[in-house]
Design an enzyme around this catalytic site. Sequence first.
Site, PDB file in Angstrom:
ATOM      1  N   SER A 284     -38.259  17.361  10.671  1.00  0.00           N
ATOM      2  CA  SER A 284     -37.244  16.586  10.547  1.00  0.00           C
ATOM      3  C   SER A 284     -36.138  17.291   9.353  1.00  0.00           C
ATOM      4  CB  SER A 284     -37.838  15.511   9.681  1.00  0.00           C
ATOM      5  OG  SER A 284     -37.134  14.733   9.013  1.00  0.00           O
ATOM      6  N   GLY A 285     -34.931  17.128   9.635  1.00  0.00           N
ATOM      7  CA  GLY A 285     -33.770  17.665   8.737  1.00  0.00           C
ATOM      8  C   GLY A 285     -33.849  16.720   7.533  1.00  0.00           C
ATOM      9  N   PHE A 286     -34.046  15.536   7.607  1.00  0.00           N
ATOM     10  CA  PHE A 286     -34.151  14.571   6.432  1.00  0.00           C
ATOM     11  C   PHE A 286     -35.231  15.056   5.557  1.00  0.00           C
ATOM     12  CE2 PHE A 286     -36.147  10.955   4.528  1.00  0.00           C
ATOM     13  CZ  PHE A 286     -34.948  10.253   3.735  1.00  0.00           C
TER      14      PHE A 286
ATOM     15  N   ASP B  24     -29.517  14.419   3.090  1.00  0.00           N
ATOM     16  CA  ASP B  24     -29.436  14.914   4.367  1.00  0.00           C
ATOM     17  C   ASP B  24     -28.062  14.618   5.002  1.00  0.00           C
ATOM     18  OD1 ASP B  24     -30.245  15.532   6.993  1.00  0.00           O
ATOM     19  OD2 ASP B  24     -30.848  13.495   7.288  1.00  0.00           O
TER      20      ASP B  24
ATOM     21  N   ASP C  42     -35.399  19.085  14.858  1.00  0.00           N
ATOM     22  CA  ASP C  42     -34.134  18.403  14.649  1.00  0.00           C
ATOM     23  C   ASP C  42     -32.784  19.208  14.229  1.00  0.00           C
ATOM     24  OD1 ASP C  42     -32.359  16.414  13.459  1.00  0.00           O
ATOM     25  OD2 ASP C  42     -33.541  15.968  11.837  1.00  0.00           O
TER      26      ASP C  42
ATOM     27  N   HIS D 169     -30.979   5.904  18.466  1.00  0.00           N
ATOM     28  CA  HIS D 169     -31.365   5.521  16.906  1.00  0.00           C
ATOM     29  C   HIS D 169     -30.785   4.438  16.400  1.00  0.00           C
ATOM     30  CE1 HIS D 169     -33.260   6.222  13.422  1.00  0.00           C
ATOM     31  NE2 HIS D 169     -32.479   7.201  12.955  1.00  0.00           N
TER      32      HIS D 169
HETATM   33  C1  SPV Z   1     -34.580  13.041  10.414  1.00  0.00           C
HETATM   34  O1  SPV Z   1     -35.910  12.803  10.213  1.00  0.00           O
HETATM   35  O2  SPV Z   1     -34.045  13.989  10.098  1.00  0.00           O
HETATM   36  C2  SPV Z   1     -33.813  12.280  11.460  1.00  0.00           C
HETATM   37  C3  SPV Z   1     -34.186  10.814  11.404  1.00  0.00           C
HETATM   38  O3  SPV Z   1     -32.939  12.644  12.085  1.00  0.00           O
HETATM   39  S1  SPV Z   1     -33.559   9.854  10.523  1.00  0.00           S
HETATM   40  O4  SPV Z   1     -33.549  10.299   9.094  1.00  0.00           O
HETATM   41  O5  SPV Z   1     -33.816   8.500  10.564  1.00  0.00           O
HETATM   42  O6  SPV Z   1     -31.880  10.027  10.974  1.00  0.00           O
HETATM   43 MG    MG Z   2     -32.310  14.403  10.965  1.00  0.00          MG
END
Ligand code: SPV
Ligand code: MG
Length: 291
Positions: A43-45, A55, A82, A187
């Site tokens: 996950s980028g987040f 993020d 991601d 999403h």
């Molecule tokens: C992430 O986990 O980096 C995602 C999901 O892309 S979200 O943060 O909900 O966009």
């Molecule tokens: Mg992300």
Amino acid sequence: MKSQGKALREQMARAGLVRIMATHSPLSARLAEEAGFDGLWASGFELSALYGLADVSLISMTQHLDMVRAIAEQSRLPLVADLDTGFGNAVNVIHAVAQYERAGAAAVVIEDKTFPKVTSLAADARQELLRIAEFQGKIEAAVAARRDPDFLIIARTEALIAGLGEAEALKRAAAYAEAGADLILVHSKQNTPDEIENFVKAWTGTRPIAIVPTAYPQLTETRIRARGKIAMVIYGNHAIRAAVTAMQDIFARIIADGGIHNVDKDIVPVDEIFRLQRMDEIKTAERKYLR
Ligand code: SPV
Ligand code: MG
């Protein structure tokens, strides 16, 4: 040896729905594997949060790729990377897909936002989307760049996140499927599953759907299975949120108690960390080879 992409495809075909857990480190990946998840979400987040950053495209591809490589070295689970917007245009995507495939990923997700992106779940945040044709070019480039035909290219539309409505989301999903995407990730940040369930009901495409139900946790796996068409559920940020919950609790108690005497029984013993670090293998190697 079977590729990670093939393993993920086979698992989807076998189980109908694969459960993918967020990770931000090799350790969290190993914990997800032990818990029984089918795959990992790089996950980028989560990685942004690990660095204390928002993020919003601040983490570089190199930082994320290094983490993906480190995770892939420590876990046998298929990893879904991601890629945010793909780090630029279609040319950047070609480079990124080659790098992530080589790093051991099973799949990449590329989203149809402009660079720099803004995280999806923040209220009142800027959400700008690319032209459909431009994003189709990025998906076509990703498909052409993969070496292993089983490596999955997942196109993510943020049309619902951007408030553009179901018709636009369906139009984009169909266009991305036509460009060769293996799955469509859609999403939503509504706090009920209605928006996603309506999208899924209306989706007549052949490509399966991936969802990230963070904002609408009522959508259980039983309900997802009953709905059909959804092949992948990504628990997008539950590793970092679990870590923060645990650290906030324990740190506050240590300050309040004036020491570690009370919390000690409520956290894993050091031996458990040794187990996760595979200290037994180190000891065995020392006994065998150190002379
Ligand atoms: C992430 O986990 O980096 C995602 C999901 O892309 S979200 O943060 O909900 O966009
Ligand atoms: Mg992300």
